[in-house]
Design an enzyme around this catalytic site. Structure first.
Site, PDB file in Angstrom:
ATOM      1  N   LYS A  90      -6.809  16.929 -28.452  1.00 36.10           N
ATOM      2  CA  LYS A  90      -8.348  16.910 -28.234  1.00 36.10           C
ATOM      3  C   LYS A  90      -8.719  17.457 -26.860  1.00 36.10           C
ATOM      4  O   LYS A  90     -10.035  17.959 -26.834  1.00 36.10           O
ATOM      5  CB  LYS A  90      -8.954  15.313 -28.658  1.00 36.10           C
ATOM      6  CG  LYS A  90      -8.838  14.932 -29.764  1.00 36.10           C
ATOM      7  CD  LYS A  90      -9.529  13.670 -29.923  1.00 36.10           C
ATOM      8  CE  LYS A  90      -9.237  13.048 -31.363  1.00 36.10           C
ATOM      9  NZ  LYS A  90     -10.001  11.917 -31.505  1.00 36.10           N
ATOM     10  N   ASP A 126     -16.710  11.787 -32.876  1.00 34.48           N
ATOM     11  CA  ASP A 126     -16.235  10.445 -32.729  1.00 34.48           C
ATOM     12  C   ASP A 126     -17.360   9.528 -32.515  1.00 34.48           C
ATOM     13  O   ASP A 126     -17.552   8.082 -33.086  1.00 34.48           O
ATOM     14  CB  ASP A 126     -14.979  10.283 -31.725  1.00 34.48           C
ATOM     15  CG  ASP A 126     -13.991  10.630 -32.193  1.00 34.48           C
ATOM     16  OD1 ASP A 126     -13.808  10.768 -33.663  1.00 34.48           O
ATOM     17  OD2 ASP A 126     -13.121  11.020 -31.380  1.00 34.48           O
TER      18      ASP A 126
HETATM   19  P1  NAP Z   1      -6.207   8.161 -25.110  1.00 36.67           P
HETATM   20  O1  NAP Z   1      -7.138   8.935 -24.483  1.00 36.67           O
HETATM   21  O2  NAP Z   1      -4.865   8.364 -24.626  1.00 36.67           O
HETATM   22  O3  NAP Z   1      -6.853   6.678 -24.265  1.00 36.67           O
HETATM   23  C1  NAP Z   1      -6.032   5.510 -24.294  1.00 36.67           C
HETATM   24  C2  NAP Z   1      -6.684   4.201 -23.780  1.00 36.67           C
HETATM   25  O4  NAP Z   1      -5.994   3.163 -24.051  1.00 36.67           O
HETATM   26  C3  NAP Z   1      -6.742   4.456 -22.274  1.00 36.67           C
HETATM   27  O5  NAP Z   1      -7.972   3.648 -21.810  1.00 36.67           O
HETATM   28  C4  NAP Z   1      -5.644   3.614 -21.848  1.00 36.67           C
HETATM   29  O6  NAP Z   1      -5.596   3.011 -20.558  1.00 36.67           O
HETATM   30  C5  NAP Z   1      -5.645   2.372 -22.843  1.00 36.67           C
HETATM   31  N1  NAP Z   1      -4.205   1.912 -23.280  1.00 36.67           N
HETATM   32  C6  NAP Z   1      -3.096   2.633 -23.792  1.00 36.67           C
HETATM   33  N2  NAP Z   1      -1.860   1.928 -23.822  1.00 36.67           N
HETATM   34  C7  NAP Z   1      -2.553   0.692 -23.356  1.00 36.67           C
HETATM   35  C8  NAP Z   1      -1.816  -0.557 -23.161  1.00 36.67           C
HETATM   36  N3  NAP Z   1      -0.505  -0.716 -23.506  1.00 36.67           N
HETATM   37  N4  NAP Z   1      -2.492  -1.635 -22.724  1.00 36.67           N
HETATM   38  C9  NAP Z   1      -3.884  -1.441 -22.342  1.00 36.67           C
HETATM   39  N5  NAP Z   1      -4.448  -0.330 -22.575  1.00 36.67           N
HETATM   40  C10 NAP Z   1      -3.823   0.763 -22.882  1.00 36.67           C
HETATM   41  O7  NAP Z   1      -6.530   7.743 -26.592  1.00 36.67           O
HETATM   42  P2  NAP Z   1      -7.694   7.930 -27.530  1.00 36.67           P
HETATM   43  O8  NAP Z   1      -7.625   9.204 -28.178  1.00 36.67           O
HETATM   44  O9  NAP Z   1      -8.740   7.360 -26.936  1.00 36.67           O
HETATM   45  O10 NAP Z   1      -7.261   7.055 -28.596  1.00 36.67           O
HETATM   46  C11 NAP Z   1      -7.521   5.640 -28.867  1.00 36.67           C
HETATM   47  C12 NAP Z   1      -7.149   5.012 -29.997  1.00 36.67           C
HETATM   48  O11 NAP Z   1      -8.484   5.283 -30.782  1.00 36.67           O
HETATM   49  C13 NAP Z   1      -6.196   5.500 -31.008  1.00 36.67           C
HETATM   50  O12 NAP Z   1      -5.359   4.556 -31.101  1.00 36.67           O
HETATM   51  C14 NAP Z   1      -6.996   5.931 -32.357  1.00 36.67           C
HETATM   52  O13 NAP Z   1      -6.244   5.020 -33.421  1.00 36.67           O
HETATM   53  C15 NAP Z   1      -8.187   5.395 -32.034  1.00 36.67           C
HETATM   54  N6  NAP Z   1      -9.244   6.203 -32.758  1.00 36.67           N
HETATM   55  C16 NAP Z   1      -9.770   6.200 -33.968  1.00 36.67           C
HETATM   56  C17 NAP Z   1     -10.742   7.159 -34.588  1.00 36.67           C
HETATM   57  C18 NAP Z   1     -11.284   6.719 -35.936  1.00 36.67           C
HETATM   58  O14 NAP Z   1     -11.699   7.325 -36.344  1.00 36.67           O
HETATM   59  N7  NAP Z   1     -11.168   5.463 -36.354  1.00 36.67           N
HETATM   60  C19 NAP Z   1     -11.018   8.186 -33.848  1.00 36.67           C
HETATM   61  C20 NAP Z   1     -10.322   8.326 -32.619  1.00 36.67           C
HETATM   62  C21 NAP Z   1      -9.535   7.555 -32.066  1.00 36.67           C
HETATM   63  P3  NAP Z   1      -5.198   3.707 -19.085  1.00 36.67           P
HETATM   64  O15 NAP Z   1      -6.397   4.581 -18.829  1.00 36.67           O
HETATM   65  O16 NAP Z   1      -4.933   2.624 -18.295  1.00 36.67           O
HETATM   66  O17 NAP Z   1      -3.872   4.287 -19.271  1.00 36.67           O
END
Ligand code: NAP
Length: 306
Positions: A90, A126
């Protein structure tokens, strides 16, 4: 020569794109990811295509980060309608677009590409998908809510921007790396300049993802959104414990799965309402369909396919 109905592969690859064998109906749309095997998007998009009598197929493409540039150039050459992008593309795909819409620029991530006269146009559905999901799950609009977002990554940025654009009563961003939450809040500061909430709490705040900081906020939030992947892996704890939750809050977990997420269990334990990310997946997909085909998505057909 077209082979009828041969798009039976579970997952296509860069090699398939390089040596493209057309099938009937033609594959001109899909999702790029790594991993991509578990994506539910083909299910909902193919149901919509069939219902609308659009003679195309949507498939999964396993594309690694190193292959992304070539794969994107190939969909331009093969005159695809477009693709969805999921983990880990992305952000990387941003640099490969010809045109990015305002959401993409602000969020810094793209989840939909449309090929238009050989140009690649990027969108991010999103945030709007999330807004529609919240309305559907809880019968309430973001503008009437005080929202606490857990996370500051791609999904959280899309959700926070949507709250800002819809003028939510309040937005609190909680992240493990506090400086990322602060940076996101700073980017959205202009949206929250006007007064809205009466009382001592700030309309826009960044906090660390820690129990004490979250406990302090609970009385002043209505909706808690998990936009971290915590809960995705079996055995993960809830991103916030049930003892912090209260019956007045609504909890939305962007993670989707047939199983109940730990955060949703925690919400129900606390007497709060909870919903998982399936509705966001559905609505971001419906918005993507509308971008590609410039017509209303058959939402009920797509929902049933999920
Ligand atoms: P991303 O860009 O990698 O961001 C991950 C976020 O989660 C960051 O803020 C990170 O914090 C935090 N994080 C990761 N591991 C953690 C932990 N162990 N404890 C606390 N915080 C943690 O990922 P993303 O693309 O935003 O996706 C996040 C989630 O959104 C995915 O799991 C996905 O399932 C969901 N999602 C769902 C949809 C839907 O249509 N339903 C669409 C998009 C995404 P740091 O900044 O500290 O690393």
């Amino acid at each position: 020569m077209k082979k009828k109905g041969t798009a039976t592969k579970q997952v296509y690859t860069l090699a398939d794109l390089k040596n493209w064998q057309d099938v009937d109906p033609p594959i001109r749309i899909g999702i790029f990811g790594d991993p991509v095997e578990h994506s539910l998007s083909p299910q909902i998009q193919n149901a919509a295509l069939k219902h609308c009598k659009i003679e195309l197929q949507y498939v999964r493409f396993h594309i690694s980060p190193a292959e992304l540039r070539e794969a994107i150039n190939l969909i331009r050459k093969l005159e695809f309608v477009g693709v969805n992008l999921t983990i880990p593309h992305k952000i990387a795909a941003l640099g490969l677009l010809d045109i990015a819409d305002d959401n993409v620029k602000r969020i810094g991530a793209v989840n939909v590409i449309k090929v238009e006269a050989g140009k690649l146009r990027g969108f991010n559905t999103d945030g709007r998908g999330f807004a529609r999901a919240v309305r559907e799950e809880f019968s309430v609009d973001l503008r009437d809510l005080r929202v606490l977002v857990l996370g500051a990554g791609g999904a959280a940025r899309a959700i926070a921007l949507q709250c800002a654009k819809e003028n939510s009563e309040r937005l609190v961003i909680a992240n493990r790396s506090f400086e990322k939450a602060q940076k996101l809040a700073d980017e959205l500061r202009d949206f929250f300049a006007g007064p809205k909430v009466l009382g001592p709490v700030a309309r826009l705040q960044a906090i660390p993802l820690e129990e004490a900081a979250i406990r302090f906020q609970i009385a002043n939030v209505d909706l808690i959104v998990n936009a971290t992947p915590v809960g995705l892996d079996r055995g993960d704890p809830s991103p916030i414990p049930s003892r912090l939750l209260a019956p007045h809050v609504m909890v939305y977990d962007t993670i989707y799965s047939a199983e109940r997420m730990p955060l949703i269990s925690a919400a129900l334990e606390a007497g709060a309402r909870g919903a998982n990310g399936l509705s966001m997946l559905l609505h971001q997909g419906a918005l993507a369909f509308e971008i590609w085909f410039q017509r209303e998505a058959p939402i009920e057909v797509m929902r049933k396919a999920l």
